[in-house]
Design a protein around this motif. Structure first.
Motif, PDB file in Angstrom:
ATOM      1  N   SER B 107       0.825  -1.198   0.000  1.00 50.48           N
ATOM      2  CA  SER B 107       0.000   0.000   0.000  1.00 50.48           C
ATOM      3  C   SER B 107       0.867   1.260   0.000  1.00 50.48           C
ATOM      4  O   SER B 107       0.562   2.224  -0.702  1.00 50.48           O
ATOM      5  CB  SER B 107      -0.927  -0.063   1.210  1.00 50.48           C
ATOM      6  N   ILE B 108       1.967   1.247   0.745  1.00 54.82           N
ATOM      7  CA  ILE B 108       2.842   2.421   0.767  1.00 54.82           C
ATOM      8  C   ILE B 108       3.442   2.657  -0.619  1.00 54.82           C
ATOM      9  O   ILE B 108       3.379   3.764  -1.160  1.00 54.82           O
ATOM     10  CB  ILE B 108       3.963   2.259   1.822  1.00 54.82           C
ATOM     11  N   VAL B 109       3.975   1.604  -1.212  1.00 57.64           N
ATOM     12  CA  VAL B 109       4.636   1.746  -2.513  1.00 57.64           C
ATOM     13  C   VAL B 109       3.646   2.221  -3.579  1.00 57.64           C
ATOM     14  O   VAL B 109       3.910   3.170  -4.317  1.00 57.64           O
ATOM     15  CB  VAL B 109       5.291   0.409  -2.940  1.00 57.64           C
ATOM     16  N   ILE B 110       2.481   1.571  -3.621  1.00 60.02           N
ATOM     17  CA  ILE B 110       1.528   1.927  -4.663  1.00 60.02           C
ATOM     18  C   ILE B 110       0.973   3.339  -4.457  1.00 60.02           C
ATOM     19  O   ILE B 110       0.852   4.108  -5.412  1.00 60.02           O
ATOM     20  CB  ILE B 110       0.409   0.863  -4.767  1.00 60.02           C
ATOM     21  N   SER B 111       0.704   3.713  -3.220  1.00 59.97           N
ATOM     22  CA  SER B 111       0.180   5.080  -3.064  1.00 59.97           C
ATOM     23  C   SER B 111       1.217   6.122  -3.397  1.00 59.97           C
ATOM     24  O   SER B 111       0.888   7.192  -3.912  1.00 59.97           O
ATOM     25  CB  SER B 111      -0.366   5.365  -1.663  1.00 59.97           C
ATOM     26  N   LYS B 112       2.488   5.819  -3.085  1.00 60.82           N
ATOM     27  CA  LYS B 112       3.543   6.757  -3.454  1.00 60.82           C
ATOM     28  C   LYS B 112       3.606   6.920  -4.972  1.00 60.82           C
ATOM     29  O   LYS B 112       3.725   8.040  -5.481  1.00 60.82           O
ATOM     30  CB  LYS B 112       4.889   6.237  -2.942  1.00 60.82           C
ATOM     31  N   LEU B 113       3.541   5.797  -5.662  1.00 57.98           N
ATOM     32  CA  LEU B 113       3.610   5.831  -7.125  1.00 57.98           C
ATOM     33  C   LEU B 113       2.404   6.569  -7.698  1.00 57.98           C
ATOM     34  O   LEU B 113       2.544   7.494  -8.501  1.00 57.98           O
ATOM     35  CB  LEU B 113       3.665   4.396  -7.670  1.00 57.98           C
ATOM     36  N   VAL B 114       1.223   6.165  -7.244  1.00 57.68           N
ATOM     37  CA  VAL B 114      -0.002   6.758  -7.783  1.00 57.68           C
ATOM     38  C   VAL B 114      -0.037   8.262  -7.511  1.00 57.68           C
ATOM     39  O   VAL B 114      -0.360   9.060  -8.390  1.00 57.68           O
ATOM     40  CB  VAL B 114      -1.254   6.065  -7.196  1.00 57.68           C
ATOM     41  N   SER B 115       0.341   8.653  -6.296  1.00 59.12           N
ATOM     42  CA  SER B 115       0.245  10.080  -5.991  1.00 59.12           C
ATOM     43  C   SER B 115       1.211  10.899  -6.824  1.00 59.12           C
ATOM     44  O   SER B 115       0.860  11.969  -7.302  1.00 59.12           O
ATOM     45  CB  SER B 115       0.461  10.334  -4.503  1.00 59.12           C
ATOM     46  N   SER B 116       2.435  10.391  -7.044  1.00 58.35           N
ATOM     47  CA  SER B 116       3.353  11.209  -7.832  1.00 58.35           C
ATOM     48  C   SER B 116       2.950  11.214  -9.300  1.00 58.35           C
ATOM     49  O   SER B 116       3.134  12.216  -9.991  1.00 58.35           O
ATOM     50  CB  SER B 116       4.802  10.753  -7.646  1.00 58.35           C
ATOM     51  N   LEU B 117       2.383  10.089  -9.780  1.00 59.85           N
ATOM     52  CA  LEU B 117       1.966  10.061 -11.169  1.00 59.85           C
ATOM     53  C   LEU B 117       0.694  10.876 -11.397  1.00 59.85           C
ATOM     54  O   LEU B 117       0.514  11.446 -12.473  1.00 59.85           O
ATOM     55  CB  LEU B 117       1.754   8.621 -11.639  1.00 59.85           C
ATOM     56  N   SER B 118      -0.163  10.928 -10.368  1.00 60.33           N
ATOM     57  CA  SER B 118      -1.410  11.700 -10.554  1.00 60.33           C
ATOM     58  C   SER B 118      -1.081  13.150 -10.822  1.00 60.33           C
ATOM     59  O   SER B 118      -1.787  13.830 -11.570  1.00 60.33           O
ATOM     60  CB  SER B 118      -2.298  11.659  -9.322  1.00 60.33           C
ATOM     61  N   PHE B 119      -0.021  13.597 -10.182  1.00 61.38           N
ATOM     62  CA  PHE B 119       0.364  14.988 -10.402  1.00 61.38           C
ATOM     63  C   PHE B 119       0.740  15.207 -11.871  1.00 61.38           C
ATOM     64  O   PHE B 119       0.326  16.185 -12.498  1.00 61.38           O
ATOM     65  CB  PHE B 119       1.523  15.344  -9.478  1.00 61.38           C
ATOM     66  N   LEU B 120       1.483  14.257 -12.392  1.00 64.95           N
ATOM     67  CA  LEU B 120       1.890  14.345 -13.797  1.00 64.95           C
ATOM     68  C   LEU B 120       0.658  14.256 -14.703  1.00 64.95           C
ATOM     69  O   LEU B 120       0.541  14.965 -15.708  1.00 64.95           O
ATOM     70  CB  LEU B 120       2.845  13.190 -14.096  1.00 64.95           C
ATOM     71  N   LEU B 121      -0.257  13.391 -14.299  1.00 66.46           N
ATOM     72  CA  LEU B 121      -1.489  13.218 -15.060  1.00 66.46           C
ATOM     73  C   LEU B 121      -2.278  14.530 -15.078  1.00 66.46           C
ATOM     74  O   LEU B 121      -2.815  14.931 -16.112  1.00 66.46           O
ATOM     75  CB  LEU B 121      -2.320  12.111 -14.406  1.00 66.46           C
ATOM     76  N   LEU B 122      -2.291  15.166 -13.930  1.00 65.32           N
ATOM     77  CA  LEU B 122      -2.972  16.456 -13.836  1.00 65.32           C
ATOM     78  C   LEU B 122      -2.359  17.445 -14.823  1.00 65.32           C
ATOM     79  O   LEU B 122      -3.051  18.199 -15.506  1.00 65.32           O
ATOM     80  CB  LEU B 122      -2.853  16.983 -12.399  1.00 65.32           C
ATOM     81  N   MET B 123      -1.029  17.423 -14.914  1.00 64.13           N
ATOM     82  CA  MET B 123      -0.346  18.307 -15.853  1.00 64.13           C
ATOM     83  C   MET B 123      -0.777  18.006 -17.283  1.00 64.13           C
ATOM     84  O   MET B 123      -1.034  18.919 -18.073  1.00 64.13           O
ATOM     85  CB  MET B 123       1.175  18.108 -15.751  1.00 64.13           C
ATOM     86  N   ILE B 124      -0.842  16.719 -17.583  1.00 62.52           N
ATOM     87  CA  ILE B 124      -1.169  16.348 -18.957  1.00 62.52           C
ATOM     88  C   ILE B 124      -2.616  16.711 -19.289  1.00 62.52           C
ATOM     89  O   ILE B 124      -2.904  17.258 -20.350  1.00 62.52           O
ATOM     90  CB  ILE B 124      -0.907  14.850 -19.170  1.00 62.52           C
TER      91      ILE B 124
END
Ligand code: ADP
Ligand code: MG
Lengths: 310, 288
Positions: B107-124
């Motif tokens: 859960s820690i690893v996946i939330s870290k990944l998802v949260s940092s990628l969501s930011f990038l997704l928001l940019m896109i």
């Protein structure tokens, strides 16, 4: 409550922790004292399931730290010696995050957080960002964080280090409250007086080995029995030293560095035997100028225990 | 499953990200760069053909340029956003406390990944309005746009997972970041050059030579090449033909990136916490 069995930790060829064995009963406040590098943090990290032991293990509340780390985590609150905070969170959000990380529901959290902030005297800071809090406040906030899942065991690594005297007293009072709540507390410090008054039992650790354990008064007593006597003679220093060395209860005779004609030694006889020793010395023609017991306080005792192994 | 995705780490990360001015400046800067490129393209083409018009063919060209630039930005940003997620907590000395909570490593690893990628997704996603210029003038099919965003997502996922893995394995963020950038560079420029080299060495000059699958395998993990084949079906046909492989390139790409992501996440989960029995199981081994 906590059982440490043959716990050993090696970093390469360096042994940081050497076959530690210890039993801590429920509700005890146990203090680990030892100089920097003695292995206190290493022990605590293993208990907190953050570091794998090389050999041996520890049980917390019956759970093996090496086999059941997840269950162990539910029963412990761990405060590292050095820790950081997420600085863009407010104090209450900080606790909320950890509460959620321990699986507490939102309602439970919002009921608990004000109580915890109250306990550590931070209610007035609940909306402050964590990074503007003082060191003592952060320390207390971190302690509140350890308590959020109501663990039976608290593992606190040097919680009072770097605090000014007032903050230290505040921390001590909170620990007293926690003890009254029935928590088993393991706490460490490299300064003995900091711990002596708040612990039921002490373990003195040095170079990865537990060199003494027991209640504060037992350790005191044990070492008190081995008192240090100072002797100064008018003349005949060598004869005097020879005489005292012959007594079976005298050990470690050493010349005084500062004073001429003076020396001291460790003595483990009773008070009566001590007076008889003096009488015998005078009968043997030793010109005693001064015969006195050195005042030792806990700090000296601590130094005495821990200097032997070097 | 629910607790894996809606969880405290994710929550907190979003809160921290949205609270920081840096995040907004980042998005702003990103949009400005992209907008400037789009406007620049409009200006240059309309000056070049001196008509003042912007035709579908040019609109398509602009789409290709924007998409490539956007892919470049993704490749540039993903390592930076992900390679510090674990090592950063370690450096700020918050990791130990997180690891003593009840949160599972997964859960820690996946939330870290998802949260940092969501930011990038928001940019896109916030760049979509710029794409509307393209649709205003036509020339690009919606399916090409969908493929493009699919490639973006897979690239983010693959490289992002590698970033998280490096962040877990290496103690220092700087090392994790350099390694992740290195891997990203290899997967793009590296495999690109490799393909050119292989084509030159083995295939150019003897067109009758039997097919060689090597170039296919080298570019299989190259998002830029795969993106290019979306725009230029001819290039794709030639690559497949020369390689003698029928299997669609986009599918090989998807599979390899999903595999990369899965492996990297698995390694991160395994390495996040110490194996508490590690020391003891190796007890019997003779050591040095
Ligand atoms: N990761 C590590 N690698 C090598 N040696 C270490 C490591 N961590 C601690 N040590 C060594 O182990 C010994 C015990 O350290 P520690 O448990 O932190 O002591 P304390 O907390 O009592 O000051 C020290 O000599 C320290 O240098
Ligand atoms: Mg320490």
């Amino acid at each position: 409550m906590i059982e440490i069995l043959n716990l050993t930790k090696k970093y390469g060829s360096f042994t940081a922790l050497d076959n530690l064995n210890l039993n801590i009963e429920k509700g005890t406040v146990f203090g680990f004292v030892g100089p920097n590098g003695a292995g206190k943090s290493t022990t605590f990290s293993i208990l907190a399931t953050l570091l794998a032991p090389t050999e041996g293990t520890a049980y917390i509340n019956g759970f093996d730290v090496t086999r059941d780390p997840k269950k162990v985590r539910r029963h412990i609150g761990y405060m590292p010696d050095f820790f950081g905070v997420y600085d863009q969170l407010k104090a209450s959000e900080y606790l909320d995050f950890y509460g959620a990380s321990y699986g507490l529901g939102p309602a439970e959290r919002s009921a608990l957080i004000p109580q915890l902030l109250e306990l550590v005297n931070l209610s007035h800071k609940k909306d402050s960002y964590v990074d503007v809090l003082s060191r003592g406040m952060k320390q207390r906030l971190c302690l509140a964080r350890c308590l959020i899942h109501d663990p039976e065991v608290l593992i606190l690594d040097e919680p009072a280090s770097g605090l000014d005297p007032r903050a230290r007293i505040e921390m001590r009072d909170i620990l007293k409250e926690l003890k009254a709540m029935g928590k088993t507390i393991v706490i460490s410090s490299h300064i003995l007086p900091e711990l002596a008054e708040m612990c039921d039992e002490l373990g003195v650790i040095e170079n990865g080995q537990l060199v003494a354990t027991g209640t504060v008064s037992a350790i005191h007593q044990k070492l008190k029995a081995n008192k240090v006597l100072n002797v100064t003679v008018l003349d005949g220093l060598e004869k005097a030293i020879g005489f005292f060395e012959d007594d079976p209860k005298v050990t470690a005779v050493q010349l005084d560095e500062k004073e001429e004609r003076a020396f001291h030694f460790a003595y483990n006889g009773t008070e009566r035997e001590q007076t008889e020793l003096l009488e015998k010395a005078i009968h043997n023609g030793i010109h005693v100028l001064n015969f006195s017991e050195e005042k030792t306080d806990l700090e000296d005792i601590f130094l005495e225990i821990t200097k032997g192994d070097e | 499953m629910r607790s894996l995705f809606i969880n405290p780490v994710l929550n907190k990360e979003f809160k921290l990200r949205l609270r920081s001015v840096k995040s907004f400046l980042g998005i702003l800067f990103y949009l400005l760069v992209l907008g400037a490129i789009a406007l620049g393209f409009l200006y240059i083409t309309s000056v070049a053909n001196q008509s003042g018009y912007f035709r579908p063919e040019e609109s398509r060209g602009m789409f290709i340029v924007l998409s490539m630039v956007q892919l470049g930005l993704i490749l540039f940003m993903t390592p930076g956003l992900t390679a510090g997620v674990i090592s950063g907590e370690r450096e700020r000395q918050t990791l130990n406390m997180l690891l003593t909570t009840q949160q599972s490593s997964t859960s820690i690893v996946i939330s870290k990944l998802v949260s940092s990628l969501s930011f990038l997704l928001l940019m896109i996603v916030s760049s979509l309005p710029i794409y509307s210029i393209v649709f205003l003038f036509g020339g690009v099919s919606p399916s090409a746009l969908a493929s493009t965003f699919g490639i973006y997502l897979l690239t983010m996922l693959g490289i992002g997972s590698i970033g998280v893995m490096c962040s877990t394995i290496f103690r220092k963020t700087i090392v994790a970041m350099i390694t992740t950038y290195g891997i990203a560079l290899f997967l793009t420029a590296g495999t690109g050059f490799l393909m050119i080299f292989i084509l030159n060495a083995f295939m150019v000059g003897n067109p009758n030579q039997a097919t060689n699958p090597l170039p296919y395998f080298t570019v299989m993990t190259n998002p830029a090449v795969v993106l290019f084949t979306v725009f230029e079906p001819n290039a794709k046909g030639e690559l497949l033909q020369r390689a003698g492989i029928e299997f669609p390139l986009w599918l090989s790409f998807s599979i390899s990136y999903l595999l990369i992501a899965f492996t990297a996440i698995a390694v991160s989960v395994k390495k996040l916490r110490p194996n508490m029995r590690a020391g003891k199981s190796s007890k019997g081994n003779p050591s040095s």
